[in-house]
Design a protein around this motif. Sequence first.
Motif, PDB file in Angstrom:
ATOM      1  N   GLN A 112      -9.593 -20.488  36.242  1.00 47.95           N
ATOM      2  CA  GLN A 112     -10.681 -20.902  37.075  1.00 47.95           C
ATOM      3  C   GLN A 112     -11.904 -20.915  36.191  1.00 47.95           C
ATOM      4  O   GLN A 112     -12.844 -21.234  36.464  1.00 47.95           O
ATOM      5  CB  GLN A 112     -10.773 -19.959  38.217  1.00 47.95           C
ATOM      6  N   ALA A 113     -12.054 -20.078  35.121  1.00 48.19           N
ATOM      7  CA  ALA A 113     -13.105 -19.818  34.261  1.00 48.19           C
ATOM      8  C   ALA A 113     -12.957 -20.017  32.700  1.00 48.19           C
ATOM      9  O   ALA A 113     -13.543 -19.571  32.066  1.00 48.19           O
ATOM     10  CB  ALA A 113     -13.787 -18.716  34.644  1.00 48.19           C
ATOM     11  N   MET A 114     -11.967 -21.031  32.588  1.00 46.52           N
ATOM     12  CA  MET A 114     -11.575 -21.121  31.143  1.00 46.52           C
ATOM     13  C   MET A 114     -11.373 -19.912  30.360  1.00 46.52           C
ATOM     14  O   MET A 114     -11.947 -19.874  29.016  1.00 46.52           O
ATOM     15  CB  MET A 114     -12.962 -21.874  30.377  1.00 46.52           C
ATOM     16  N   ALA A 160     -13.103 -17.151  30.572  1.00 49.29           N
ATOM     17  CA  ALA A 160     -14.273 -16.446  30.242  1.00 49.29           C
ATOM     18  C   ALA A 160     -14.174 -15.074  30.442  1.00 49.29           C
ATOM     19  O   ALA A 160     -13.313 -14.239  31.045  1.00 49.29           O
ATOM     20  CB  ALA A 160     -15.278 -17.012  31.321  1.00 49.29           C
ATOM     21  N   LEU A 161     -14.866 -14.283  29.362  1.00 44.38           N
ATOM     22  CA  LEU A 161     -14.240 -13.011  29.119  1.00 44.38           C
ATOM     23  C   LEU A 161     -15.165 -12.192  29.834  1.00 44.38           C
ATOM     24  O   LEU A 161     -16.243 -11.369  29.536  1.00 44.38           O
ATOM     25  CB  LEU A 161     -14.481 -12.415  27.629  1.00 44.38           C
ATOM     26  N   CYS A 162     -14.818 -11.949  31.247  1.00 43.60           N
ATOM     27  CA  CYS A 162     -15.697 -10.928  32.104  1.00 43.60           C
ATOM     28  C   CYS A 162     -15.290  -9.514  31.610  1.00 43.60           C
ATOM     29  O   CYS A 162     -14.238  -9.235  31.092  1.00 43.60           O
ATOM     30  CB  CYS A 162     -15.301 -11.320  33.434  1.00 43.60           C
ATOM     31  N   GLY A 220     -15.361  -1.568  25.286  1.00 38.29           N
ATOM     32  CA  GLY A 220     -14.059  -2.340  25.512  1.00 38.29           C
ATOM     33  C   GLY A 220     -13.729  -3.251  24.346  1.00 38.29           C
ATOM     34  O   GLY A 220     -12.268  -3.623  24.228  1.00 38.29           O
ATOM     35  N   TRP A 221     -14.278  -3.905  23.401  1.00 39.56           N
ATOM     36  CA  TRP A 221     -13.947  -4.535  22.419  1.00 39.56           C
ATOM     37  C   TRP A 221     -13.272  -3.917  21.344  1.00 39.56           C
ATOM     38  O   TRP A 221     -12.811  -4.399  20.635  1.00 39.56           O
ATOM     39  CB  TRP A 221     -15.207  -5.430  21.963  1.00 39.56           C
ATOM     40  N   GLU A 222     -13.589  -2.580  21.164  1.00 37.71           N
ATOM     41  CA  GLU A 222     -13.217  -1.970  19.913  1.00 37.71           C
ATOM     42  C   GLU A 222     -11.799  -1.900  19.635  1.00 37.71           C
ATOM     43  O   GLU A 222     -11.397  -1.768  18.664  1.00 37.71           O
ATOM     44  CB  GLU A 222     -13.773  -0.640  20.095  1.00 37.71           C
ATOM     45  N   GLY A 225      -6.899 -24.671  22.271  1.00 39.41           N
ATOM     46  CA  GLY A 225      -8.288 -25.090  23.114  1.00 39.41           C
ATOM     47  C   GLY A 225      -9.251 -24.597  22.687  1.00 39.41           C
ATOM     48  O   GLY A 225      -9.574 -24.104  21.619  1.00 39.41           O
ATOM     49  N   PHE A 226     -10.505 -24.276  23.610  1.00 33.49           N
ATOM     50  CA  PHE A 226     -11.592 -23.820  23.306  1.00 33.49           C
ATOM     51  C   PHE A 226     -11.649 -22.331  22.837  1.00 33.49           C
ATOM     52  O   PHE A 226     -11.063 -21.556  23.664  1.00 33.49           O
ATOM     53  CB  PHE A 226     -12.424 -23.964  24.535  1.00 33.49           C
ATOM     54  N   ALA A 227     -12.327 -22.136  21.611  1.00 29.32           N
ATOM     55  CA  ALA A 227     -12.384 -20.421  21.386  1.00 29.32           C
ATOM     56  C   ALA A 227     -14.052 -20.424  21.098  1.00 29.32           C
ATOM     57  O   ALA A 227     -14.404 -20.755  20.264  1.00 29.32           O
ATOM     58  CB  ALA A 227     -11.754 -20.133  20.230  1.00 29.32           C
ATOM     59  N   GLY A 251     -18.021 -18.843  21.599  1.00 30.38           N
ATOM     60  CA  GLY A 251     -18.914 -17.779  21.724  1.00 30.38           C
ATOM     61  C   GLY A 251     -18.003 -16.396  21.439  1.00 30.38           C
ATOM     62  O   GLY A 251     -17.348 -16.204  20.516  1.00 30.38           O
ATOM     63  N   GLY A 252     -17.860 -15.474  22.649  1.00 32.79           N
ATOM     64  CA  GLY A 252     -17.157 -14.251  22.529  1.00 32.79           C
ATOM     65  C   GLY A 252     -15.494 -14.567  22.163  1.00 32.79           C
ATOM     66  O   GLY A 252     -14.984 -13.828  21.788  1.00 32.79           O
ATOM     67  N   GLY A 253     -15.208 -15.844  22.688  1.00 32.81           N
ATOM     68  CA  GLY A 253     -13.586 -16.120  22.487  1.00 32.81           C
ATOM     69  C   GLY A 253     -13.524 -16.467  21.090  1.00 32.81           C
ATOM     70  O   GLY A 253     -12.451 -15.969  20.672  1.00 32.81           O
TER      71      GLY A 253
END
Length: 258
Positions: free
Chosen positions: A23-25, A27-29, A87-89, A104-106, A108-110
């Motif tokens: 629903q949000a592509m 997106a990395l919430c 959380g990213w580490e 598909g799309f990668a 920003g943060g993607g």
Amino acid sequence: MAFENITVETRGNVGLITLNRPQAMNALCAALIKELGQALDTFEADDSVGAVVLTGSEKAFAAGADIKEMASRGYMDVYLSNFITNGWEQITKCRKPIVAAVAGFALGGGCEVAMMCDFILAGDNAKFGQPEITIGTIPGAGGTQRLTRAIGKSKAMEMCLTGRMMDAAEAERAGLVSRVIPAAELVDEAVKVAGKIAALSRPIVMLCKESVNAAFETTLTQGITFERRLFHSTFSTEDQKEGMAAFVEKRKPAFKNR
Ligand code: CO8
């Protein structure tokens, strides 16, 4: 473990993590990033898993950090909570190889998450970009640094300053991705590649990953010395003895991860 924003499975000796917020592509919430970290921790501790594939959907690997979630945050809030670090580490700390399978799309943060992985296999419909500048901010999870190291100053600067997206063919030419694969075959191919790595000697694979990564942190002389020390250390392993004996005896090696 039940997750809401990702799905997790094993395929043979490969751990497969699929970002799953259609629903949000994707997106990395914050909740997704937390789940991703937990899944990586689990695979890192699982002896039956030798490598990990991280993927999204055919439409989007991930369209960036969740803009709706961060839009109203203030400086003290993002500073004090150390927004982005938390959380990213796990992605960059994971000692087992992580292959990003990007269709598909990668953005920003993607794009940044994909670049934190060890290498990127791109679907032929992949689009990479750092569009933060178009929404009044800049990349914040390594985009200005990893993209520049991957594709050089001119292309990275243009992408970061304009938000222009790069398609899969350009990304391959520029060295951002190792190969382009038809999107429909991407995940199977990534699992196959990761499976090949997972079938090798685990400690030797870890040493090799560590040595390549050192290239980004050292001078050439330091890096070559570091590599030589690790190379020498492989001669203390049972798997080096087995690998070389198998070659001489014209048989397949049976690595013991020792
Ligand atoms: N955040 C939140 N929601 C998103 C995001 C996002 N990044 N991207 C897409 N969505 C949502 C849309 O709002 C839309 O939701 P709704 O249907 O409720 O309106 C749904 O996903 C589908 O999106 P679109 O209708 O826009 O689909 P299109 O096919 O028209 O366009 C695009 C696809 C091109 C991917 C477009 O959605 C887009 O441009 N997305 C934003 C891309 C972007 O700017 N990314 C950078 C974000 S900033 C960032 O990543 C900073 C990183 C810093 C570190 C990260 C810390 C966590």
